[in-house]
Design an enzyme around this catalytic site. Structure first.
Site, PDB file in Angstrom:
ATOM      1  N   TYR A  45      -5.070  -0.996  10.385  1.00 19.09           N
ATOM      2  CA  TYR A  45      -3.761   0.053  10.608  1.00 19.09           C
ATOM      3  C   TYR A  45      -4.504   1.786  10.870  1.00 19.09           C
ATOM      4  CZ  TYR A  45       0.368  -2.437  11.082  1.00 19.09           C
ATOM      5  OH  TYR A  45       1.288  -3.093  11.602  1.00 19.09           O
ATOM      6  N   LEU A  50      -6.474   3.047   8.361  1.00 18.21           N
ATOM      7  CA  LEU A  50      -7.030   3.126   6.768  1.00 18.21           C
ATOM      8  C   LEU A  50      -6.980   1.328   6.750  1.00 18.21           C
ATOM      9  CD1 LEU A  50      -3.562   4.985   6.126  1.00 18.21           C
ATOM     10  CD2 LEU A  50      -5.537   4.946   4.354  1.00 18.21           C
ATOM     11  N   ASP A  52      -0.471   4.383   1.133  1.00 13.28           N
ATOM     12  CA  ASP A  52      -1.419   4.798   2.059  1.00 13.28           C
ATOM     13  C   ASP A  52      -1.548   6.530   2.174  1.00 13.28           C
ATOM     14  OD1 ASP A  52      -1.940   2.648   3.144  1.00 13.28           O
ATOM     15  OD2 ASP A  52      -0.254   2.264   4.381  1.00 13.28           O
ATOM     16  N   ALA A  82       1.156  -1.235   0.083  1.00 12.37           N
ATOM     17  CA  ALA A  82       0.081   0.368   0.035  1.00 12.37           C
ATOM     18  C   ALA A  82       1.075   1.049   0.052  1.00 12.37           C
ATOM     19  CB  ALA A  82      -0.950  -0.271   1.448  1.00 12.37           C
ATOM     20  N   GLY A 123      -7.215  11.125   2.735  1.00 13.15           N
ATOM     21  CA  GLY A 123      -8.297  12.140   2.887  1.00 13.15           C
ATOM     22  C   GLY A 123     -10.449  11.746   3.967  1.00 13.15           C
TER      23      GLY A 123
END
Length: 679
Positions: free
Chosen positions: A407, A404, A323, A321, A330
């Protein structure tokens, strides 16, 4: 008449909607799906002219200001044509579009939450997936949870298709609590969706064996989660409840905070002054950072971040990823809560996000500002008189948090009274787990709960530092402390060591080396410290952490070139902000990032330079990380180095804390507390 916005202030809701309306008129008859609308910072040369007048107190309503620009990211959908991804810039003063680009298919636009919603719906409705779920046979009382994820670095056979993947879990509904931890029950299937066709194209079934099993091939039983075990973290579901012996610890500021906010986003605290904005790509951004009227930094922000996973089995080789760059920051930023995420007297700053139709919506409390105590700042005891003078280290903290999927990342910019700056990144949340067969272990991860393998991975952060140390013509100097051989003339006793200083002359990457105490100083070579005779400067102190471990021929490696070295220095270029490049979603190569900027080999001596500091956290999970991991954090520090003529915190009062008290009860009689004349 509305006040004229400062050039370093984020777009308002009204300005965001204005930019949307301009672009809508330029695409008649088309459907527009907006991904993001936010401020495009004006050219630095124009901002500096304005700031020079502002710092002298000469700004009036008639003072010329840089153009007020909005950048827009959106899809254009027209009948009979393939959807196209567009990027535009709108001048909000003239209501004109000043830049327009149709981005080619070699790049993927950043994702949106709307696409993730589309993925969940597509997967659930697909007959292929429904049939597969019949094979899985979820236990009674369990329901399916679909977790959207970026596809990662595509294989060459994938072409330019826009894919998304879904991780699947079972959620035990029997408690009736919607927050029960479904991550404890990972399913061994990963549906893959073609986003443009809105169609499920396949279901990957990764191997679930262990160390001595093949990397491919199905090994799991039909009832794939029957051996998994509940692992709750919300207080009301903990089997033994929470601790009951913890007394309240309250931060009190009876006279209010020591900071002030004016002009919407101008923060003043002690001798510090800076402006703060928020955008959906970088989060909190600090601008025009000054100490006691002297320039220190022009801009400070998180630039990029990548999380590559080390499980070699397909499809986990793609699991990586970005992130920030992939586009979800956002829409994943936390709305911070009073008394939880920040303590004391808090100032919150809001952000502006964009709906799919381009309508601006406020997102509340995305950045919190507060003061905190961080132990002793400086102290000395005159042992002859037994007088101790000690001051506390107070810090001003800007903080934002993103979630996310599993996490959480907590980012903080901290300013202290000795003119130091700390950037901190913390990782917490729930480690990403995949299904593993009963009784098996694997070298590419740790079994943290029956049936749940937490894969080894790295978190690699990049902080972009745009310095202005007493001005905007700066030079980076590498400094090392090296042993000197014993010599009868210069080192007769062998105790001397050399401080070797190397000027960095062209844009490049640099590596850290704790064995030579390698540090870097940002210096202004037009100004000399009158006491030391050295150039005025700031020192960058950063841990020598491990960089990207993936093989140099892998896709993981080539799409995250910024993560190969601990520090980069480049010559400033407007709108060059992202270490991993503008387009990270499904990238195969890092294009337009700091690697390419450094490859220009621009002169960086007495120039407007930018530093890109990379911090790596190699996370080989442990059982103690489950079900929610305690924070792990990384920090970098910027400290004045010959910038002043003495300790800038010498004038900090050594006041006693009026709230401190002796303990009561059994411990009281065992404590003797001297009371010096200063605290």
């Amino acid at each position: 008449m509305a006040p004229i916005p400062h050039p370093l202030s984020a777009l308002s809701i009204e300005e965001t909607n204005q930019a949307r309306d301009v672009v809508r008129t330029l695409h008649p008859g088309a459907v527009l799906d907006f991904r993001a609308i936010y401020m495009l910072e004006p050219p630095k040369s124009e901002v500096l002219k304005f700031l020079a007048l502002e710092h002298e107190g000469k700004v009036t309503e008639s003072t010329p200001r840089p153009d007020r620009l909005a950048q827009l990211r959106y899809d254009v959908i027209e009948a009979g044509k393939e959807p196209e991804y567009h990027e535009s810039v709108v001048d909000l003063r003239t209501n004109k579009r000043t830049h327009h680009e149709v981005v080619g298919s070699q790049h993927q636009a950043s994702l949106t939450v709307f696409e993730f919603e589309q993925l969940v719906k597509c997967v659930k409705e697909a007959p292929m997936f429904q049939e597969k779920m019949k094979e899985i046979q979820l236990p009674e009382g369990f329901e399916l949870v679909i977790e959207p994820w970026p596809y990662g670095g595509p294989d060459e056979a994938d072409g330019q298709t826009r894919f998304f993947q879904a991780l699947c879990f079972g959620r035990d509904t029997r408690s009736g609590n919607p927050d029960t931890n479904f991550y404890a029950y990972p399913l061994p299937i990963i549906p893959i969706m073609d986003q443009r066709a809105n169609k499920l194209v396949r279901i990957d079934e990764p191997a679930t064996g262990g160390q001595d099993d093949p990397l491919v091939g199905k090994t799991c039983k039909i009832d794939a989660i029957s051996h998994c075990q509940s692992a709750e973290y919300v207080p009301e579901l903990l089997p033994n409840g929470v601790r009951t012996d913890l007394k309240p610890l309250t931060v009190q500021q009876p006279e209010g905070p020591s900071f002030s906010i004016t002009d919407g986003n101008l923060v003043s605290w002690q001798k510090w002054q800076m402006r703060v904005t928020f955008n959906p790509r970088e989060g909190a951004v600090l601008h025009d950072i000054r100490y006691d009227g002297r320039d220190v930094l022009y801009r400070l922000a998180m630039s990029d971040m990548t999380v590559p996973y080390a499980d070699p089995r397909a499809p986990f080789h793609r699991k990586q990823a970005f992130d920030f760059g992939d586009g979800a920051l956002g829409n994943t930023v936390n709305n911070l809560e009073l008394g939880c995420d920040c303590l004391g007297i808090i100032k919150y700053f809001d952000g502006v996000l964009t709906e799919a139709d381009g309508t601006a919506v406020p997102t509340k409390n995305v950045v919190c500002l507060h003061e905190q105590d961080n132990g002793i700042n400086w102290k000395h005891t005159n042992w002859r008189t037994n007088r101790a003078v000690v001051t506390r280290r107070r810090e001003l903290v800007f903080q934002f948090i993103i979630t996310l999927a599993n996490y959480e990342y907590i980012f903080a910019f901290k300013f202290d009274q000795a003119a130091g700056i700390t950037v901190e990144a913390r990782a917490t949340g729930i480690v990403s787990v995949v299904n593993i067969d009963p009784g098996k272990t694997a070298p590419w991860g740790t079994v943290v709960s029956p049936g749940a393998l937490a894969q080894n991975h790295q978190h690699l952060f990049c902080v972009r530092i745009d310095p202005a140390v007493d001005g905007h013509q700066n030079t980076l100097v590498q400094e090392e402390s090296l042993p000197v051989r014993r010599d009868t003339e210069s080192n007769p006793n062998g105790n001397r060591y050399e401080v070797r200083k190397t000027k960095i002359t062209s844009s490049t990457h640099l590596d850290l080396n704790p064995f030579t105490n390698r540090t870097f100083k940002i210096q202004n070579h037009s100004k000399v410290n009158p006491v030391s005779g050295n150039y005025v400067g700031y020192k960058l102190v950063t841990p020598a952490t491990q960089m990207l471990l993936a093989d140099e021929h892998s896709i993981q490696y080539n799409r995250a070139k910024f993560a190969q070295h601990g520090l980069w220095v480049t010559k400033y270029k407007d709108d060059e902000l992202y270490a991993g490049g503008r387009y990270t979603l499904q990238s195969r190569h890092d294009i337009g990032g700091v690697y390419d900027a450094a490859a220009r080999k621009d002169s960086v001596v007495n120039e407007d330079i930018v530093l890109w500091s990379v911090l790596g956290l190699t996370h080989n999970p442990r059982v103690e990380d489950w079900p929610v991991m305690p924070v792990e954090f990384l920090t970098l520090h910027l400290q004045p180095a010959d910038f002043f003529t003495g300790n800038p915190a010498l004038d900090v009062p050594s006041n006693k804390d009026i709230g401190s008290k002796l303990t009561e009860g059994c411990c009281h009689s065992n404590i003797t507390v001297p009371v010096p004349s200063d605290s």
